[in-house]
Design a protein around this motif. Structure first.
Motif, PDB file in Angstrom:
ATOM      1  N   LYS A 274      41.503  45.235  48.045  1.00  0.00           N
ATOM      2  CA  LYS A 274      41.095  43.896  48.510  1.00  0.00           C
ATOM      3  C   LYS A 274      39.585  43.787  48.701  1.00  0.00           C
ATOM      4  CE  LYS A 274      45.517  42.857  49.007  1.00  0.00           C
ATOM      5  NZ  LYS A 274      46.144  44.168  48.823  1.00  0.00           N
ATOM      6  N   VAL A 275      38.897  44.937  48.861  1.00  0.00           N
ATOM      7  CA  VAL A 275      37.435  44.918  49.014  1.00  0.00           C
ATOM      8  C   VAL A 275      36.759  45.619  47.841  1.00  0.00           C
ATOM      9  CG1 VAL A 275      37.405  44.678  51.519  1.00  0.00           C
ATOM     10  CG2 VAL A 275      37.575  46.962  50.521  1.00  0.00           C
ATOM     11  N   ASN A 276      37.463  45.632  46.707  1.00  0.00           N
ATOM     12  CA  ASN A 276      36.910  46.165  45.458  1.00  0.00           C
ATOM     13  C   ASN A 276      36.562  47.650  45.546  1.00  0.00           C
ATOM     14  OD1 ASN A 276      36.311  45.653  42.751  1.00  0.00           O
ATOM     15  ND2 ASN A 276      34.129  45.408  43.161  1.00  0.00           N
ATOM     16  N   LYS A 277      37.354  48.382  46.342  1.00  0.00           N
ATOM     17  CA  LYS A 277      37.233  49.835  46.420  1.00  0.00           C
ATOM     18  C   LYS A 277      38.518  50.439  45.857  1.00  0.00           C
ATOM     19  CE  LYS A 277      33.361  51.203  48.499  1.00  0.00           C
ATOM     20  NZ  LYS A 277      32.490  52.272  47.950  1.00  0.00           N
ATOM     21  N   PHE A 278      38.375  51.366  44.934  1.00  0.00           N
ATOM     22  CA  PHE A 278      39.554  51.905  44.268  1.00  0.00           C
ATOM     23  C   PHE A 278      39.732  53.376  44.618  1.00  0.00           C
ATOM     24  CE2 PHE A 278      38.219  48.182  42.029  1.00  0.00           C
ATOM     25  CZ  PHE A 278      39.414  47.510  41.816  1.00  0.00           C
ATOM     26  N   LEU A 279      40.684  53.607  45.481  1.00  0.00           N
ATOM     27  CA  LEU A 279      40.965  54.961  45.955  1.00  0.00           C
ATOM     28  C   LEU A 279      41.850  55.682  44.948  1.00  0.00           C
ATOM     29  CD1 LEU A 279      41.859  56.006  49.550  1.00  0.00           C
ATOM     30  CD2 LEU A 279      43.413  56.644  47.715  1.00  0.00           C
TER      31      LEU A 279
ATOM     32  N   ASN B  79      32.263  37.614  55.756  1.00  0.00           N
ATOM     33  CA  ASN B  79      32.198  36.308  55.100  1.00  0.00           C
ATOM     34  C   ASN B  79      32.351  36.423  53.589  1.00  0.00           C
ATOM     35  OD1 ASN B  79      31.877  34.973  57.552  1.00  0.00           O
ATOM     36  ND2 ASN B  79      29.639  35.093  57.464  1.00  0.00           N
ATOM     37  N   GLN B  80      31.639  37.391  53.005  1.00  0.00           N
ATOM     38  CA  GLN B  80      31.728  37.565  51.556  1.00  0.00           C
ATOM     39  C   GLN B  80      33.116  38.035  51.142  1.00  0.00           C
ATOM     40  OE1 GLN B  80      29.273  36.674  49.298  1.00  0.00           O
ATOM     41  NE2 GLN B  80      31.001  36.958  47.910  1.00  0.00           N
ATOM     42  N   ASN B  81      33.694  38.921  51.935  1.00  0.00           N
ATOM     43  CA  ASN B  81      35.041  39.411  51.623  1.00  0.00           C
ATOM     44  C   ASN B  81      36.069  38.293  51.716  1.00  0.00           C
ATOM     45  OD1 ASN B  81      34.516  42.117  50.985  1.00  0.00           O
ATOM     46  ND2 ASN B  81      34.499  42.722  53.141  1.00  0.00           N
ATOM     47  N   MET B  82      35.882  37.389  52.666  1.00  0.00           N
ATOM     48  CA  MET B  82      36.799  36.254  52.791  1.00  0.00           C
ATOM     49  C   MET B  82      36.673  35.309  51.595  1.00  0.00           C
ATOM     50  SD  MET B  82      38.792  36.531  55.363  1.00  0.00           S
ATOM     51  CE  MET B  82      39.428  34.856  55.433  1.00  0.00           C
ATOM     52  N   ILE B  83      35.436  35.104  51.155  1.00  0.00           N
ATOM     53  CA  ILE B  83      35.204  34.251  49.977  1.00  0.00           C
ATOM     54  C   ILE B  83      35.877  34.868  48.744  1.00  0.00           C
ATOM     55  CG2 ILE B  83      33.440  33.428  48.366  1.00  0.00           C
ATOM     56  CD1 ILE B  83      31.572  33.149  50.822  1.00  0.00           C
ATOM     57  N   ASN B  84      35.662  36.176  48.577  1.00  0.00           N
ATOM     58  CA  ASN B  84      36.250  36.875  47.432  1.00  0.00           C
ATOM     59  C   ASN B  84      37.777  36.876  47.505  1.00  0.00           C
ATOM     60  OD1 ASN B  84      33.712  37.468  46.445  1.00  0.00           O
ATOM     61  ND2 ASN B  84      33.640  39.509  47.382  1.00  0.00           N
ATOM     62  N   LEU B  85      38.295  37.048  48.733  1.00  0.00           N
ATOM     63  CA  LEU B  85      39.745  37.083  48.925  1.00  0.00           C
ATOM     64  C   LEU B  85      40.387  35.755  48.522  1.00  0.00           C
ATOM     65  CD1 LEU B  85      42.043  38.917  50.036  1.00  0.00           C
ATOM     66  CD2 LEU B  85      41.674  37.844  52.266  1.00  0.00           C
ATOM     67  N   LYS B  86      39.770  34.653  48.960  1.00  0.00           N
ATOM     68  CA  LYS B  86      40.304  33.322  48.632  1.00  0.00           C
ATOM     69  C   LYS B  86      40.201  33.043  47.130  1.00  0.00           C
ATOM     70  CE  LYS B  86      39.255  31.378  53.195  1.00  0.00           C
ATOM     71  NZ  LYS B  86      38.382  30.445  53.964  1.00  0.00           N
TER      72      LYS B  86
END
Length: 290
Positions: free
Chosen positions: A156-161, A266-273
């Motif tokens: 969800k935050v563009n991190k790939f484990l 804020n940026q993560n919320m924008i990206n999420l939506k």
């Protein structure tokens, strides 16, 4: 580590300090109002021994130690029903009683975990995860299920484990890691020999490493760049299931993800939506076909 756990973990205490620790554990409710002179007399030790003991427990002196004992007692007064971590229910318990005990176990485990968290360590862990180009997570059994949940959240935050043990190629995975990566190890007992070898290798290669464990004596702690230790009253083998340790691990991983998300909230919320739109009504919604 909680004060009670420090009192019980007596490996590094002298014979006199063990005597003081045992007396405190047996008379916990009386210590908060007991003078240092009275404690010395009743524990058959000395004023100076108690001062040294208080400092070894992590306090400036006996006064601070006594306040900590009082806080421990007060916390216990507001605890939910005390449930055996390893055998939280019996054969004669009704379904609702079992449900109640597991609810209490869950809440108690999270409260106990929270009490052991360090803000500095949480910040350091999230710094390491943020800077890493790739995150590799090593976990076995039930802990790998928690790892997969963490993996799903990080997307969800563009991190790939990457799960290092997914195809039993963990040694190859470790051999390919660089200082730009981060390795995260989860082991309640902290006794996996292969993890020890991998940690030694990764440390030599200057790869950042984080260990999450419930064993404060684990040798993995000494090697890792950062260790997050959350102690529970759970045995290694003799237990119904890994209830407490897995609740604790999931809570800690959820906390790390939430801190990571909050840093760019804020940026993560924008990206999420925006991505939700792509998935729900956009080209990936399944509403459009070739």
């Amino acid at each position: 580590m909680l004060l009670i756990d420090r009192l019980k973990n007596q490996d590094k205490l002298t014979a006199t300090e063990k005597k003081i620790a045992d007396f405190v554990l047996e008379n916990l409710t009386d210590i908060s109002s007991m003078s240092i002179e009275k404690l010395a007399k009743q524990s058959y030790t000395s004023h100076s021994a108690i001062v040294r003991f208080s400092k070894k427990m992590g306090f400036d002196g006996y006064k601070e130690f006594r306040i900590a004992v009082l806080k421990t007692i007060q916390a216990r007064l507001y605890n939910l029903e005390n449930v055996d971590t390893n055998f939280p229910f019996t054969a004669t318990d009704s379904p609702l009683i079992i449900a109640k005990k597991l609810a209490d176990l869950t809440v108690n485990t999270i409260k106990r975990s929270y009490a052991q968290l360090s803000e500095n360590q949480l910040i350091q862990a999230v710094d390491m995860l943020t800077k890493a180009e790739r995150i590799f997570l090593f976990a076995e059994g039930d802990s790998q299920i928690r790892a997969r949940s963490f993996q799903n959240k990080l997307v969800k935050v563009n991190k790939f484990l990457i799960l290092g043990e997914e195809y039993a190629d963990e040694d190859w995975t470790a051999a390919n890691m660089t200082p730009k990566d981060c390795a995260l190890f989860i082991s309640y007992g902290g006794k996996v020999r292969q993890y020890g070898r991998m940690l030694n290798y990764l440390t030599d290669q200057k790869v950042p490493t984080i260990v999450i464990t419930g064993n404060p004596k684990s040798k993995m702690i000494e090697t890792a760049s950062l260790a997050l230790v959350i102690v529970q009253d759970e045995y290694d083998f003799l237990k119904v299931s890994t209830f407490s340790s897995q609740i604790s691990f999931e809570y800690l991983l959820d906390t790390l993800f939430s801190i990571l998300f909050a840093r760019e909230y804020n940026q993560n919320m924008i990206n999420l939506k925006r991505k939700r739109g792509i998935l729900e009504i956009g080209p990936l919604s399944g509403k459009k076909y070739y």
